[in-house]
Design a protein around this motif. Structure first.
Motif, short mmCIF file in Angstrom:
data_model
loop_
_atom_site.label_atom_id
_atom_site.label_comp_id
_atom_site.label_asym_id
_atom_site.label_seq_id
_atom_site.Cartn_x
_atom_site.Cartn_y
_atom_site.Cartn_z
N GLN A 92 0.83 -1.20 0.00
CA GLN A 92 0.00 0.00 0.00
C GLN A 92 0.87 1.26 0.00
OE1 GLN A 92 -3.37 0.11 -0.25
NE2 GLN A 92 -3.17 2.34 -0.42
N ARG A 259 -0.99 -3.37 -6.21
CA ARG A 259 -2.29 -2.87 -5.74
C ARG A 259 -3.19 -4.02 -5.29
NH1 ARG A 259 -3.28 -0.22 -9.94
NH2 ARG A 259 -2.34 1.74 -9.26
N ASN A 263 -4.55 -4.63 -1.48
CA ASN A 263 -5.97 -4.81 -1.20
C ASN A 263 -6.23 -6.18 -0.58
OD1 ASN A 263 -8.56 -3.53 -1.36
ND2 ASN A 263 -9.14 -4.96 -2.98
N THR A 268 -10.17 -5.09 -6.63
CA THR A 268 -10.88 -3.88 -6.25
C THR A 268 -12.16 -3.74 -7.04
OG1 THR A 268 -8.79 -2.77 -5.76
CG2 THR A 268 -10.72 -1.37 -6.04
N ASN A 269 -13.25 -3.48 -6.37
CA ASN A 269 -14.53 -3.26 -7.03
C ASN A 269 -14.56 -1.85 -7.59
OD1 ASN A 269 -17.21 -2.87 -7.78
ND2 ASN A 269 -18.01 -4.08 -6.05
N GLU A 272 -16.95 0.87 -6.31
CA GLU A 272 -16.87 1.40 -4.94
C GLU A 272 -16.36 2.83 -4.94
OE1 GLU A 272 -14.39 -1.29 -2.77
OE2 GLU A 272 -15.96 -2.77 -2.54
#
Length: 272
Positions: A92, A259, A263, A268-269, A272
């Motif tokens: 991150q 990434r 996560n 990743t959605n 969102e």
């Protein structure tokens, strides 16, 4: 998973050594960065991007890489991590700060190792059920024609924050250009072209002179396990994603893999 479990031995150099020697070490050791150190204390980082930056400066291009020192190109502001830090937290950090790696130090600041997006990307090799299309970039893809000027292409890459981009003609992928390839081409230029001609001729270097021809490719339906293996085996940090006729449909990079790890190994959605 802790950083200590995947970190690797650092390749070090001192700030007073020649930049040409540093480039040789990057190639010989097969790494993307050197840690500039004084004994065990971290003084800076030197990457292919740093070398490309230094050699691309108009006032410096008249100098041969053999006459420059590491101190003239290295980044001296360095973010370090602890061996007990969690890998997802470090991933991150890399994503947020736009970093490709970090030195690992102990509580006294002594250098212990290095963790980079290469080690992070190794972690996705086991994810055979996640497809490239779930992580790849499809919008605002930077691409370049093989006859474009290398200096201009590198500037565009830098402005966009990319470390590599596909070389295309009519949408079909012909090659790949990365920071490493730019640095090597610029270094070769400063050695082979006489001093008095460099300032004028540097703008004549074309992308085709530096690019990797027929790079490994991936497809949207391929797993990230397969894509990461191709990328790492070729010592690249990005791959073109192609459809029918080798036409570019996206890009997948070590940053995308990082990434994914940041996560907590989840896609990743986008809604969102």
């Amino acid at each position: 998973m802790k950083v200590s479990q995947i970190m690797v031995e650092p390749v070090t150099i001192t700030k007073d050594q020649r930049l040409s020697y540093a480039l040789e070490q990057l190639e010989k050791k097969g790494v993307e960065r050197l840690v500039v150190s004084d004994k065990k204390e971290v003084k800076g980082i030197l990457t292919y991007a740093d070398i490309a930056d230094r050699l691309g400066v108009s006032k410096v291009v008249a100098l041969s890489i053999k006459r420059l020192h590491v101190s003239s190109a290295m980044t001296d502001t360095v973010i370090t991590v602890d061996p007990e830090d969690d890998v997802t937290d470090v991933a991150q950090l890399m994503v947020e700060r736009g970093m490709s790696g970090c030195p690992v130090v102990d509580e006294n600041g002594n250098l212990l190792g290095v963790i980079t997006k290469v080690q992070i990307s190794e972690l996705v090799k086991k994810f055979k059920d996640v497809k490239v299309e779930e992580l790849m970039t499809t919008e605002d893809i930077l691409q370049v024609n093989p006859v474009a000027r290398l200096i201009k292409a590198r500037g565009d890459m830098l402005a966009a924050g990319f470390s590599g981009m596909p070389v295309t003609d009519g949408g079909r992928v012909l090659g790949l250009i990365t920071e490493r390839m730019v640095a090597i081409a610029m270094a070769k230029f400063t050695v082979e072209v006489p001093d008095k001609h460099r300032a004028n001729q540097v703008r004549q270097i074309r992308v085709v002179d530096a690019m990797l021809q027929q790079p490994p490719l991936t497809t949207p339906d391929e797993s990230i396990a397969e894509a990461s293996t191709k990328m790492l085996d070729a010592k690249l940090n990005t791959l073109p994603v192609v459809g029918e006729g080798n036409r570019l449909v996206g890009m997948i990079s070590a940053t995308d893999f990082t990434r994914f790890v940041a996560n907590k190994f989840k896609v990743t959605n986008v809604t969102e």
